[in-house]
Design an enzyme around this catalytic site. Sequence first.
Site, PDB file in Angstrom:
ATOM      1  CG  ASP A  38      -1.743   1.224   1.394  1.00  0.00           C
ATOM      2  OD1 ASP A  38      -1.675   2.111   0.500  1.00  0.00           O
ATOM      3  OD2 ASP A  38      -2.478   1.327   2.383  1.00  0.00           O
ATOM      4  CE  LYS A 100      -1.484   7.100  -3.511  1.00  0.00           C
ATOM      5  NZ  LYS A 100      -2.037   6.173  -2.494  1.00  0.00           N
ATOM      6  CD  GLU A 209      -5.172   3.568  -2.348  1.00  0.00           C
ATOM      7  OE1 GLU A 209      -6.051   4.309  -1.861  1.00  0.00           O
ATOM      8  OE2 GLU A 209      -4.027   3.956  -2.611  1.00  0.00           O
ATOM      9  CG  ASP A 235      -9.431   4.545   0.376  1.00  0.00           C
ATOM     10  OD1 ASP A 235      -8.913   5.184   1.307  1.00  0.00           O
ATOM     11  OD2 ASP A 235      -8.767   3.879  -0.440  1.00  0.00           O
TER      12      ASP A 235
END
Lengths: 677, 170
Positions: A38, A100, A209, A235
């Site tokens: 992850d 990211k 995800e 999420d």
Amino acid sequence: MANEDITWDDPGALFQIEEPNAGPRGPARHPGRGIGIDLGTTHSLVAIAPHGAAPRELLDEQGRALLPSVVSYLEDAVEVGHGAAARRVEEPARVISSAKRFMGRGASDIDFAHPYRLHVEAESSVLRFDVGVDAGFEAGRSGSSRRVTPMEVSAEILRVLAARAEAELHEPVAGAVITVPAYFDDAQRQATKDAARIAGLEVYRLLAEPTAAALAYGLDRSVDGGGQGLFAIYDLGGGTFDISILRLRDGVFQVLATGGDSALGGDDFDRALAQHLLEVAGAPPSGQHDARQREEALVAARAAKEALTEAETVTVDLPRSGLVGHRLGRVELEALLEPIARRTVGPCRQALRDAGVRPSELRGVVLVGGSTRVPLVRRLVEATFKQPPLSDIDPDKVVAYGAAIQADILSGSAREGVTLLDVVPLSLGLETMGGIVEKIIPRNATIPIGARQVFTNYSEKQTAMVIHVVQGERELAADCRSLARFELKGLPRLPPSMARIEVSFQLDADALLTVSARELMTGIKQTVEVKPTYGLSDAEVDALVMESLDHAEEDYDARNLAEARVELGRVVLAVRTALHEVGHLGELLPPQERTAIEEALARAEQAMGPQGPQVHKAINAAREGLEKVSEPFARRRMERALQSGMSGKSLAEIESALADEERLAERRAGHEPEPLA
Amino acid sequence: MDHFGLLGLPRQYAIDRDALERAYLERAQAAHPDRFVGASSAEQRSAMERSASLNEGYRVLRDPVRRAEYLCRLAGIDVDSSEPEGGAPAMGQAFLMEMIERREAVEDARREGPSALDELRDGVEGELDDALDRAVSALQQGDSRRAAEALVERRYLQRLLDELDDEVER
């Protein structure tokens, strides 16, 4: 459909034509050697679930699973994780966090606050962090300042996690499943894959995800509902928000719809609170808070937010800004967070609409991401979906668990699994006349999926056309994400509208785009490699791979050395065998020549010994010398073999006889030699 | 092979939704690229292409409008094309005039307020259903020309509905 409405720009440089079927075939199956990563905005972690085992996260030496997604570049030493995070306040310009959010993005996409100086090179649109520039260093690789791409920063994180997994498995990692927000576009996914390549990690699959979270919850195996049903996965991570509606049926997890915001997350909560705290502290005499004060406020804000999950009030100190003993209550915090959290509701409703699902039809709502610990967020989710959400698995780890399970399946373990049918989150389109987008693949289409479009020429002189691929839902290309511009060259010279060029767009199971083109008159097919507008070219990634692998050069030398030794050994053996068998026959080998060959053999023995870089060159030189002096001897043996009863034979027969002789020689290798004829 | 053949279904408008789902899921599972990790690049490519065809076939067949349009295409009329030969049938003058008038009606409704827009919207939605019904019965009678005409008409109405939705959201 003929489409004359394409925009004719200057030929872009972002294309290359490759042979069809070229390219690597990807990682191999090695049961039990797949890992799940992850790669998060604020934290990353790695989990394994080898040979059907339950997934478990891997810890560092201090027993911590979460690796802060933070990399520091100090004095040319790179540090990843907690150590790097600890330096954030002291060296804000040398410590990169939330890389990211910069992956696969261009300068104009960065519309959020961050402490970095960004650099965009003229010929590519790839962003780079100017690390350490605020300390007064010149930019560039000299001294202790440098420029790094977000992909390199992520690669450092991936490398640490992969090493953790290798230490656990006692074997090299065969392949990784790396999770990405479902909402990531092509450029962001490609950037993630490039980061893995730079880190020397093979990628089995990029997995959304939310899909990973659904796998981890074992929704496919839950007894009530008989492995069927509709689920929502909410999420909210550090930097991204995703909502997905999934359907499970007949062993297939099918994403029905996905939506979200790739620039919305817990980081925004922290920033809003930090901003508030700095306002409370009051402006310093200079009028503006400096980078260290802002970083201090961010760290304090994050801690306060986490503490307020349980506590009703906390005390906050910002020594650098002169704020001491400030009391902050949960109500006050929630007032600040509410407008941000509320931005998740619209995408949730849209995803339900896209999937054609009413909240009451859902069998479960799964929470993912550390930010879903915030009580306000849980209340909002419950209100939106009209049911309390599932949260039995740690929301920080659930995604890595799912990735580990899928990695175990893809590594070839005998593990019962479901098939995951993912979707492309954003429509894919082409820019046409006037900058209007013509959609060719709609959002939420199950991947892999392809589309074809036929283009034509508009004049006889036209031999090339530029195609601009965009991703997004807006009408105008300028409002969508530019994925790539590429040029089709070599159009046949035909009267206007007579040429027919069929362009095929293919999204693979990772939602990455490839394009091929075929001229319908001639049938000539070309594969067009599409590189994202904001991505690295293959050559750039290769250069980074070479540069960043600490031992790449040594590995390369070692392989060269091994290969050179094997080659030389083969030649030495062949010459020795021949000397033994026919070396005594004067007409085949004059004495001076024999001496020269023996000298060359002695040199070859010497060359075999040493170790170290560049030794392979000496070995290759010795082999070439030996081949050269023994070449006349070899030729005479060959001629003799051909003359002895083989004139008038076909080439195949001669070759077969020579092969027999070779086999004979092989047999002799273990026996006392006997002279031929 | 056409989408029907690919999914093992008879080539007709009436479709058993459950059979479609089962046929698709079974085939999509077998062809998914995840099953071809470590295989040769040719095998991986063919898995990807087969998966893509199945996904596209499923996308088209499960949607009543796309399914009807696809049947017209199989019969030689492509409503996505503007070619005079084999393309979408040209609409009559009267129909086009009517569409212009309806556009004007949207303008009027916008001035009148949300309830007028809603009323207009309900009306258009009903006509959309009616146009599809006409297309379907034409297809069942084997008259793909008439079906294509109804489907093109439906597209005009769909655009009108989208504009109304945009107005309501504003």
